[in-house]
Design an enzyme around this catalytic site. Sequence first.
Site, short mmCIF file in Angstrom:
data_model
loop_
_atom_site.label_atom_id
_atom_site.label_comp_id
_atom_site.label_asym_id
_atom_site.label_seq_id
_atom_site.Cartn_x
_atom_site.Cartn_y
_atom_site.Cartn_z
N LYS A 195 1.22 4.06 -3.14
CA LYS A 195 0.58 5.39 -2.77
C LYS A 195 1.88 6.32 -2.97
O LYS A 195 1.79 7.47 -3.47
CB LYS A 195 0.06 5.25 -1.41
CG LYS A 195 -1.22 4.75 -1.43
CD LYS A 195 -2.11 5.05 -2.35
CE LYS A 195 -3.78 4.82 -2.28
NZ LYS A 195 -4.78 5.42 -3.00
N TYR B 211 0.90 -1.19 0.08
CA TYR B 211 -0.15 0.03 0.08
C TYR B 211 0.93 1.36 0.00
O TYR B 211 0.48 2.13 -0.60
CB TYR B 211 -1.00 0.06 1.21
CG TYR B 211 -1.87 1.06 1.28
CD1 TYR B 211 -2.78 0.88 0.16
CD2 TYR B 211 -2.06 2.21 1.97
CE1 TYR B 211 -4.03 1.83 0.23
CE2 TYR B 211 -2.83 3.20 2.06
CZ TYR B 211 -3.83 2.97 0.86
OH TYR B 211 -5.01 3.93 0.83
#
Length: 242
Positions: free
Chosen positions: A160, A156
């Site tokens: 991101k 993640y």
Amino acid sequence: MNNTLEGKTVLVTGGAQGLGKEITATLAEAGATVVIGDIQAEKAESLVAELTQAGQKVAFKHLDLSDENSVEQVINEIKQEYGSFDVLINNAGIDFTKAITELSVSEWDAAMKVNLRGPFLTSKFGLAVMGEQKSGYIINIISTAALRAWTEASVYHASKWGLRGFTQALFTEARKVGVRVTGLIAGGMRTPFLLDRFPDINPEVLQDPKNVAVQIKQLLQNNTDSVVPELMVIPALETSWP
């Protein structure tokens, strides 16, 4: 400032639940025609029925962000059916809460396809249409996960951080053809993304996703000659940043 988005056609990826659902409802209420791009047909169709009954203009298209052909087809269909493609909200995102040693290669690839490769594809095909129009707006939903790191969220964070860098590069190219780009860094929200995975989390320190959706509406209503390349919206008490 114009308080309506009447006549604007918007694609919200992952628009069937969570923040995406709030974005869809908020922009439709403001007068936009909103297309939910999602793989969750049942949830999307339910939301379409609810908002359509309220007199708003909402539609659903099955969109698989991991499939280049699906992305290109949906964006071309929007242009053909509505006459313009004005706003792209790259909201869809997934995560696997696992230690690096437990995270499978297929899980890493799946998250990267949705969180980073997906916005590249939608922006690639979307910018081609918007560039011809000499107008448009792309908003990428990033995360405070692009500013720091915590345990068991490696893919993640990687996706991101990558999305934030991609958004800044996209800004420099899109402005040449009259298209605005904003990276919206959102802090923790009371959505299934957090609440379903972390049942012990305190919802009182999270923000209502509606608050973030309202900020997006305000960005789109900016009809001045200024642009906001990046905006951070965090709950007052949540501590993921700083």
